[in-house]
Design a protein around this motif. Structure first.
Motif, PDB file in Angstrom:
ATOM      1  N   UNK A 160       0.834  -1.199   0.000  1.00 13.04           N
ATOM      2  CA  UNK A 160       0.000   0.000   0.000  1.00 13.04           C
ATOM      3  C   UNK A 160       0.868   1.249   0.000  1.00 13.04           C
ATOM      4  N   UNK A 161       0.580   2.161  -0.910  1.00 12.06           N
ATOM      5  CA  UNK A 161       1.455   3.322  -1.102  1.00 12.06           C
ATOM      6  C   UNK A 161       0.767   4.659  -0.866  1.00 12.06           C
ATOM      7  N   UNK A 162      -0.552   4.718  -0.964  1.00 14.62           N
ATOM      8  CA  UNK A 162      -1.246   5.992  -0.797  1.00 14.62           C
ATOM      9  C   UNK A 162      -1.703   6.159   0.647  1.00 14.62           C
ATOM     10  N   UNK A 163      -1.772   7.399   1.079  1.00 12.54           N
ATOM     11  CA  UNK A 163      -2.137   7.666   2.472  1.00 12.54           C
ATOM     12  C   UNK A 163      -3.539   7.184   2.824  1.00 12.54           C
ATOM     13  N   UNK A 164      -4.565   7.386   1.988  1.00 19.34           N
ATOM     14  CA  UNK A 164      -5.891   6.890   2.369  1.00 19.34           C
ATOM     15  C   UNK A 164      -5.916   5.387   2.638  1.00 19.34           C
ATOM     16  N   UNK A 165      -5.274   4.586   1.783  1.00 20.36           N
ATOM     17  CA  UNK A 165      -5.284   3.137   1.976  1.00 20.36           C
ATOM     18  C   UNK A 165      -4.484   2.749   3.211  1.00 20.36           C
ATOM     19  N   UNK A 166      -3.339   3.374   3.414  1.00 23.19           N
ATOM     20  CA  UNK A 166      -2.517   3.051   4.594  1.00 23.19           C
ATOM     21  C   UNK A 166      -3.236   3.432   5.888  1.00 23.19           C
ATOM     22  N   UNK A 167      -3.837   4.610   5.904  1.00 18.21           N
ATOM     23  CA  UNK A 167      -4.555   5.040   7.103  1.00 18.21           C
ATOM     24  C   UNK A 167      -5.750   4.133   7.372  1.00 18.21           C
ATOM     25  N   UNK A 168      -6.449   3.725   6.312  1.00 19.87           N
ATOM     26  CA  UNK A 168      -7.623   2.875   6.455  1.00 19.87           C
ATOM     27  C   UNK A 168      -7.251   1.550   7.121  1.00 19.87           C
ATOM     28  N   UNK A 169      -6.143   0.944   6.680  1.00 18.35           N
ATOM     29  CA  UNK A 169      -5.736  -0.336   7.256  1.00 18.35           C
ATOM     30  C   UNK A 169      -5.115  -0.158   8.636  1.00 18.35           C
ATOM     31  N   UNK A 170      -4.392   0.938   8.849  1.00 13.72           N
ATOM     32  CA  UNK A 170      -3.797   1.176  10.165  1.00 13.72           C
ATOM     33  C   UNK A 170      -4.875   1.382  11.224  1.00 13.72           C
ATOM     34  N   UNK A 194      -8.134   8.836  13.665  1.00  8.39           N
ATOM     35  CA  UNK A 194      -6.724   8.722  14.005  1.00  8.39           C
ATOM     36  C   UNK A 194      -5.817   9.565  13.145  1.00  8.39           C
ATOM     37  N   UNK A 195      -6.355  10.129  12.059  1.00  5.99           N
ATOM     38  CA  UNK A 195      -5.517  10.906  11.158  1.00  5.99           C
ATOM     39  C   UNK A 195      -4.732  10.010  10.223  1.00  5.99           C
ATOM     40  N   UNK A 196      -3.527  10.416   9.907  1.00  2.00           N
ATOM     41  CA  UNK A 196      -2.697   9.667   8.974  1.00  2.00           C
ATOM     42  C   UNK A 196      -2.132   8.416   9.639  1.00  2.00           C
ATOM     43  N   UNK A 197      -1.553   7.552   8.809  1.00  2.32           N
ATOM     44  CA  UNK A 197      -0.925   6.351   9.347  1.00  2.32           C
ATOM     45  C   UNK A 197       0.128   6.723  10.384  1.00  2.32           C
ATOM     46  N   UNK A 198       0.971   7.711  10.076  1.00  6.01           N
ATOM     47  CA  UNK A 198       2.032   8.108  11.011  1.00  6.01           C
ATOM     48  C   UNK A 198       1.442   8.624  12.313  1.00  6.01           C
ATOM     49  N   UNK A 199       0.342   9.366  12.230  1.00 11.87           N
ATOM     50  CA  UNK A 199      -0.318   9.873  13.438  1.00 11.87           C
ATOM     51  C   UNK A 199      -0.808   8.725  14.320  1.00 11.87           C
ATOM     52  N   UNK A 200      -1.429   7.722  13.699  1.00  9.61           N
ATOM     53  CA  UNK A 200      -1.953   6.600  14.478  1.00  9.61           C
ATOM     54  C   UNK A 200      -0.826   5.839  15.151  1.00  9.61           C
ATOM     55  N   UNK A 201       0.239   5.578  14.416  1.00  6.11           N
ATOM     56  CA  UNK A 201       1.381   4.860  14.985  1.00  6.11           C
ATOM     57  C   UNK A 201       1.948   5.628  16.168  1.00  6.11           C
TER      58      UNK A 201
END
Length: 485
Positions: free
Chosen positions: A170-180, A315-322
Motif C-alpha cells: 500500500x502506497x497511498x495515504x488513504x489506503x494506509x490510514x484505512x488499514x492502520x 486517528x488521522x494519517x498512518x504516522x499519526x496513528x502509529x
C-alpha cells in the motif's frame, strides 16, 4: 438442586461455555456479580428511556464470523445482524476520507491507485474467510483444518508487522490510514505481529461476513445465549459475586470467565506457587475510556461518506496513528488519542426515538488513565464533524480507571483482558499445553485472558468447555449448537 457444572461470569465467553456445557447434557449454574447478565453485551437506557445505549461492545464482526456463532446461528434465533454498506470509514485531514465497503471491488475502486493492492492483500483471505477466522480464533494448539489459511496469513503478516515495510504494497495515504485504523483495534504498540494479525482478521471480514450491529443492541446476543441455556436446564444467579471458589461447594466442574487477577483473588493459596507467579507476571495493556452521548441528530461529518459507515476510526494519517498508539502503550497520555465512534442509528434506525439517538465512542488511553473522556472524545469528533457538540443533549464518561470498577476483568481499563503481545497470544494466561485447565482439579479458565483472546466470538468459553468435556466426560464430538427445528 445439584449441578454438574458452574460458570462464574456471564460475559460472551461465560455464556458460550454455558451453552456448550448445557448442550452436552450437563446441569449448569451460572453466577453473575451484576444484576444483569452479559458483561460486554449489555444494553441499557442511560438518559432517555426510549433510547438504548450499548455499555461496552456495539459492533460485532465475530458474531457473524466465529465458528461458535456460525453453529449457534443467531439469525435463526431472531437476532437480526444488520450490515452497514460501509463497515468502517476513516476521515482524514482536509475533509478527505477513506472507506471500506462490504464489496471488495467497490472498495478497490474507491482507493484508486491502491485498489488492486487492497484486493491482492485481502481478496484471498475473504475467499477463504471461514478457514482464516477459524485459524486465528483457534486454541492456538490444534492443527489447522485448511492448510492454505496459515500460508495466506504467513505471506501477509510480515509486511504489516514492521516499520521497514509499512503495510506492504500500500502506497497511498488513504489506503494506509484505512488499514492502520483497523490494526489499532489491537490496542497496543504499532506496528507489531499481533496488530498485523488483527488487521488482517478484521479487514478481510468487512468484505466477507461483515461488521454487523444486532438490531436493538448488543444485549440481544446475550439474551439469545441465555435463552438457549435456560431451555437446556441452566440456571442463572445474578447479583451474586463469587469471591472464593469455596462458595461454589462441591460442584465437580467450574469454568471461570475471569482474568488472572480475579482468579488469584478467588483461588489464593490453593494454587501452586509457580502457577501463581506466572499469573502475577501476566501483562495488561492500555486502557479504553468510553463516552456515551445522547444527540438530537446524526453526527455532522464534514465528509458525508463517513456518515454512512457503521464504525468510524479517528486517528488521522498512518504516522499519526502509529505515534499515538505507541505513546499510549508506553503509558504516555496524548491529547488527541485514537477514537472509535459508532452512531448505531445509521445502521439500525430502531435505535432512534423522537429524533434522539445514541452515539458510542471509545478512546485508547494509558493503562489506568483517570481522565474523564467526554471532552477529549468530543473534541476529536469535532475535528472531523464541526458542530457535533451542538447536537449533544446529554453525555456520560467512564475513565479507564472506572472501567475496572465496572468490570474487574477490565484491569486498568484494558477491555481486552490482557496485552495482545506475541508471547501472550501464544501463552495466555500462562505457558501450558492446555491453557484453559488450571492446577486445581475440575477448574478451568474461559475468559478473554485465554486463547484466542478478546472480541465477542465466544471461542474462549467454547474451547474451555470442550476441553473440560473431553477431560471429565470423555466427550470427543462437540455438541450440536443450532436451534432445534
Amino acid at each position: 438442586m445439584t449441578f454438574d457444572a458452574a460458570v462464574v461470569g456471564t460475559g460472551p465467553n461465560g455464556l458460550a461455555a454455558g451453552v456448550t456445557l448445557a448442550r452436552a447434557g450437563l446441569r449448569v449454574a451460572l453466577f453473575e456479580a451484576a444484576d444483569t447478565i452479559g458483561g460486554g453485551l449489555r444494553t441499557t437506557s442511560l438518559f432517555d428511556s426510549d433510547v438504548q445505549h450499548d455499555v461496552c461492545a456495539a459492533v460485532h464482526p465475530m458474531a457473524a464470523a466465529s465458528a461458535f456463532f456460525r453453529r449457534f446461528d443467531l439469525p435463526a434465533r431472531g437476532v437480526r445482524l444488520l450490515q452497514p454498506d460501509i463497515p468502517y470509514a476513516h476521515p482524514l485531514p482536509g475533509g478527505r476520507a477513506a472507506a471500506a465497503w462490504r464489496s471488495l471491488s467497490r472498495t478497490a475502486a474507491h482507493l484508486g491507485p491502491d485498489g488492486r493492492r487492497w484486493m491482492q492483500l485481502l481478496g484471498p483471505l475473504a475467499d477463504r474467510s471461514p478457514a482464516v477466522v477459524d485459524l486465528l480464533l483457534s486454541d492456538q494448539r490444534s492443527v489447522p483444518g485448511d492448510l492454505l489459511a496459515p500460508l495466506l496469513l504467513g505471506a501477509r503478516v510480515p509486511s504489516l508487522a514492521t516499520r521497514l515495510t509499512p503495510f506492504g504494497l500500500l502506497r497511498t495515504e488513504p489506503a494506509r490510514a484505512l488499514l492502520t485504523g483497523v490494526a489499532a483495534h489491537a490496542v497496543g504498540r504499532l506496528p507489531s505481529v499481533t496488530s498485523a494479525a488483527v488487521a488482517l482478521l478484521l479487514a478481510h471480514t468487512a468484505h466477507s461476513t461483515g461488521w454487523p450491529l444486532p438490531e436493538g443492541g448488543s444485549a440481544r446476543i446475550a439474551d439469545a445465549l441465555a435463552a438457549d441455556i435456560t431451555a437446556h436446564g441452566g440456571v442463572f444467579h445474578t447479583g451474586q459475586r463469587i469471591r472464593d471458589l469455596a462458595e461454589l461447594g462441591d460442584v465437580p466442574l467450574v469454568l471461570l470467565d475471569v482474568g488472572p487477577k480475579e482468579f488469584l483473588a478467588m483461588a489464593g493459596p490453593r494454587l501452586p506457587e509457580r502457577y501463581r507467579r506466572s499469573l502475577r507476571r501476566y501483562r495488561y495493556g492500555p486502557g479504553a475510556a468510553k463516552a456515551d452521548f445522547l444527540t438530537d441528530g446524526p453526527i455532522p461529518w464534514t465528509n458525508p461518506l463517513v456518515g454512512r459507515a457503521g464504525t468510524v476510526h479517528l486517528g488521522g494519517t498512518r504516522a499519526d496513528i502509529v505515534r499515538r498508539e505507541t505513546a499510549t502503550a508506553a503509558g504516555r497520555p496524548v491529547e488527541d488519542p485514537f477514537v472509535l465512534v459508532v452512531d448505531p442509528a445509521v445502521t439500525d434506525p430502531t435505535r432512534e426515538a423522537g429524533g434522539r439517538r445514541p452515539v458510542w465512542a471509545y478512546a485508547h488511553v494509558p493503562h489506568g488513565d483517570p481522565r474523564d473522556p467526554v471532552d477529549l472524545i468530543r473534541r476529536r469528533i469535532e475535528e472531523y464533524a464541526p458542530g457535533f457538540g451542538d447536537t449533544i443533549v446529554a453525555s456520560r464518561g467512564l475513565s479507564a480507571r472506572q472501567y475496572e470498577e465496572y468490570n474487574p476483568n477490565y484491569v486498568g481499563g484494558d477491555i481486552g483482558a490482557g496485552a495482545l503481545t506475541l508471547r501472550q497470544s501464544l501463552a495466555r494466561p500462562v505457558a501450558r499445553w492446555n491453557p484453559y485447565e488450571t492446577p486445581l482439579p475440575g477448574v478451568y479458565l474461559c475468559s478473554a485472558a485465554t486463547p484466542p483472546g478478546p472480541s465477542v466470538h465466544g471461542m474462549c468459553g467454547h474451547h474451555a468447555a470442550l476441553a473440560a468435556l473431553r477431560r471429565h466426560h470423555g466427550l470427543r464430538t462437540p455438541p450440536a449448537l443450532a436451534p432445534y427445528p
